[in-house]
Design a protein around this motif. Structure first.
Motif, short mmCIF file in Angstrom:
data_model
loop_
_atom_site.label_atom_id
_atom_site.label_comp_id
_atom_site.label_asym_id
_atom_site.label_seq_id
_atom_site.Cartn_x
_atom_site.Cartn_y
_atom_site.Cartn_z
N PHE A 55 0.82 -1.21 0.00
CA PHE A 55 0.00 0.00 0.00
C PHE A 55 0.86 1.27 0.00
N ALA A 56 1.99 1.25 0.69
CA ALA A 56 2.73 2.49 0.93
C ALA A 56 3.80 2.79 -0.11
N VAL A 57 4.59 1.80 -0.51
CA VAL A 57 5.82 2.09 -1.24
C VAL A 57 5.61 2.63 -2.65
N PRO A 58 4.83 1.97 -3.54
CA PRO A 58 4.67 2.53 -4.88
C PRO A 58 4.05 3.93 -4.87
N VAL A 59 3.08 4.16 -3.98
CA VAL A 59 2.46 5.48 -3.88
C VAL A 59 3.49 6.51 -3.41
N ALA A 60 4.30 6.13 -2.43
CA ALA A 60 5.32 7.05 -1.92
C ALA A 60 6.35 7.38 -3.00
N GLN A 61 6.74 6.40 -3.80
CA GLN A 61 7.71 6.66 -4.87
C GLN A 61 7.14 7.61 -5.92
N ASP A 62 5.84 7.58 -6.10
CA ASP A 62 5.20 8.53 -7.01
C ASP A 62 5.11 9.92 -6.37
N LEU A 63 4.97 9.97 -5.04
CA LEU A 63 4.86 11.25 -4.35
C LEU A 63 6.18 12.02 -4.34
N VAL A 64 7.31 11.30 -4.37
CA VAL A 64 8.62 11.97 -4.29
C VAL A 64 8.77 13.02 -5.39
N PRO A 65 8.61 12.66 -6.68
CA PRO A 65 8.76 13.70 -7.70
C PRO A 65 7.72 14.80 -7.62
N ARG A 66 6.53 14.49 -7.12
CA ARG A 66 5.51 15.53 -6.96
C ARG A 66 5.93 16.52 -5.86
N LEU A 67 6.43 16.00 -4.75
CA LEU A 67 6.91 16.87 -3.68
C LEU A 67 8.15 17.64 -4.11
N ALA A 68 8.92 17.06 -5.03
CA ALA A 68 10.13 17.73 -5.52
C ALA A 68 9.83 18.73 -6.63
N GLY A 69 8.57 18.84 -7.04
CA GLY A 69 8.25 19.72 -8.14
C GLY A 69 8.83 19.24 -9.45
N GLU A 70 9.06 17.91 -9.57
CA GLU A 70 9.64 17.28 -10.76
C GLU A 70 11.05 17.81 -11.04
N ARG A 71 11.75 18.30 -10.00
CA ARG A 71 13.11 18.82 -10.15
C ARG A 71 14.07 18.05 -9.26
N ARG A 72 15.32 17.95 -9.71
CA ARG A 72 16.38 17.29 -8.93
C ARG A 72 15.90 15.97 -8.35
N LEU A 73 15.35 15.13 -9.20
CA LEU A 73 14.77 13.87 -8.74
C LEU A 73 15.84 12.95 -8.17
N GLY A 74 17.03 12.94 -8.76
CA GLY A 74 18.09 12.08 -8.25
C GLY A 74 18.43 12.41 -6.81
N ALA A 75 18.60 13.70 -6.52
CA ALA A 75 18.95 14.11 -5.16
C ALA A 75 17.81 13.80 -4.19
N HIS A 76 16.56 14.00 -4.62
CA HIS A 76 15.44 13.72 -3.72
C HIS A 76 15.32 12.23 -3.42
N PHE A 77 15.43 11.38 -4.45
CA PHE A 77 15.39 9.93 -4.19
C PHE A 77 16.59 9.51 -3.35
N GLY A 78 17.74 10.13 -3.58
CA GLY A 78 18.93 9.79 -2.79
C GLY A 78 18.78 10.15 -1.33
N VAL A 79 18.26 11.35 -1.06
CA VAL A 79 18.06 11.77 0.32
C VAL A 79 17.03 10.87 1.01
N LEU A 80 15.97 10.51 0.29
CA LEU A 80 14.95 9.63 0.88
C LEU A 80 15.56 8.30 1.30
N ALA A 81 16.38 7.71 0.42
CA ALA A 81 17.02 6.44 0.74
C ALA A 81 18.02 6.58 1.88
#
Length: 396
Positions: free
Chosen positions: A316-342
């Motif tokens: 329930f949580a993980v695929p939805v959360a992975q979609d929320l990351v770029p939305r919270l990032a404003g579709e910018r610097r996705l690599g850094a946002h996914f890296g910080v999350l991990a």
């Protein structure tokens, strides 16, 4: 997108072909002490999860393709070194290389998949990005099941052969990405490399989300720490393999359907529900440890419920959360946002698993470690629930 999803499958096949047998190889074949084995495994995990932010930053600066290719090259080198190593320093070197390789290519692959799926979804040319990440999870679980089976067959010869075959597999993965992954201009090409960290750390909504979400990785890692302890307590350690297969089968067969349900109830509710299920999984075992033992195979019921609830929580949580990351990032610097999350998750695992390991000592009440574990995703659910109520976790 097909290449990136297939990559997750191939990565997990290669990883689980070797790593589940590493501790046994170090202890029995090389004769290393238990403390040395723990050091190697800990360094490998830290070099992966703790350094994801570096891989994400490099992806934003140089683009996904060179970072993925560098990660494949490092993992090939790391597996060859692990297979040939006969001393502790060489083993540590191989473990660090294999871990850092994942810290490079995982954020690159995830951010590339997020960008590609997002563009296609907005153009009406592809499935919702949440479903793409659900397929990503399914592919990973297929690799998780397949890898140990291949590794077991190769281990009939020796550990070195398993390492060489895994290295050869990553050579093929690297060649596939060199041939088919597009050379897309880096989003932050020519800009200061550390500027991305400032942008991510200044994104308060994302940082709160990352803090609340970090408990997921700690919860998932209890399949390797708290679950074996529970099985040992009831004398059913042989059931561990069955429970891992059960988890994989659930994800492979039900992930897409669960993700569809999650999208219907909304992104925020789906993530919160997932974390509540994770908290319930540990609560079941904590309560069972306070009650008289169940007879026969019924004693296994709390562990089975733990795996079922934890797996459904993850779905329930993980695929939805992975979609929320770029939305919270404003579709910018996705690599850094996914890296910080991990990296948030890696830090939580480093601190949390150390504490849980100490609480599993017989000197403490048997229910205490699972009660503490239940509190972690429950607190995460509270944080994520507050964000959802403010509309922060609303997917477009």
């Amino acid at each position: 997108m097909k290449l990136l999803i297939s990559t997750q499958l191939a990565f997990n096949v290669g990883f689980y072909m070797v790593l589940p047998y590493l501790a046994t190889h170090l202890a029995e074949d090389l004769g290393l002490a238990a403390a040395a084995v723990g050091l190697v495994l800990g360094l490998r995990t830290f070099s992966q999860q703790g350094l994801f932010v570096i891989g994400g930053t490099l992806t934003d600066r140089f683009g996904a393709k060179p970072v993925v290719l560098a990660g494949c090259a490092l993992r090939v080198t790391g597996f060859i070194l692990l297979g040939a190593a006969g001393t502790l320093p060489a083993v540590i070197g191989g473990a660090l290389l294999t871990g850092f390789a994942a810290a490079l290519f995982s954020p690159a692959v995830e951010s590339s998949l997020a960008r590609e799926a997002g563009e296609r979804e907005r153009a009406g040319e592809g499935p919702p990005r949440t479903e793409v990440f659900a397929m990503f999870a399914v592919a990973g679980q297929v690799g998780t099941v397949t890898g140990p089976l291949v590794g077991t067959a190769l281990m009939l010869v020796d550990f070195q052969l398993a390492c060489l075959v895994a290295a050869a597999g990553f050579v093929l993965v690297g060649l596939a990405h060199w041939r088919w992954l597009p050379w897309r201009e880096a989003e932050q090409a020519g800009r200061p490399m550390l500027a991305g960290w400032g942008e991510v750390l200044g994104n308060r909504r994302f940082m709160l989300f990352a803090a609340g979400y970090s408990g997921w990785l700690l919860s998932y890692n209890q399949l390797y720490l708290a679950l074996p302890d529970e099985l040992e307590r009831i004398g059913r350690t042989a059931a561990l393999g069955f429970l891992f297969v059960l988890m994989s089968v659930l994800v492979i067969t039900l992930q897409m359907r669960v993700t569809t349900w999650g999208r219907r109830i909304g992104a925020g509710r789906s993530v919160v529900l997932g974390f509540c299920l994770m908290a319930a999984s540990f609560t079941v075992v904590a309560v069972a440890r306070l009650l008289p033992g169940l007879p026969g195979w019924w004693a296994l019921a709390p562990a089975v419920l733990m795996v079922l609830l934890l797996t459904f929580g993850e779905m329930f949580a993980v695929p939805v959360a992975q979609d929320l990351v770029p939305r919270l990032a404003g579709e910018r610097r996705l690599g850094a946002h996914f890296g910080v999350l991990a990296s948030f998750g890696g830090l939580m695992v480093l601190v949390g698993s150390t504490g849980v390991g100490a609480l599993l000592d017989p000197a403490f009440p048997p229910a205490l470690p699972f009660a503490v574990l239940a509190a972690v995703p429950l607190l995460g659910a509270v944080v994520l629930g507050l964000l959802a109520r403010r509309g922060v976790l609303t997917a477009a």
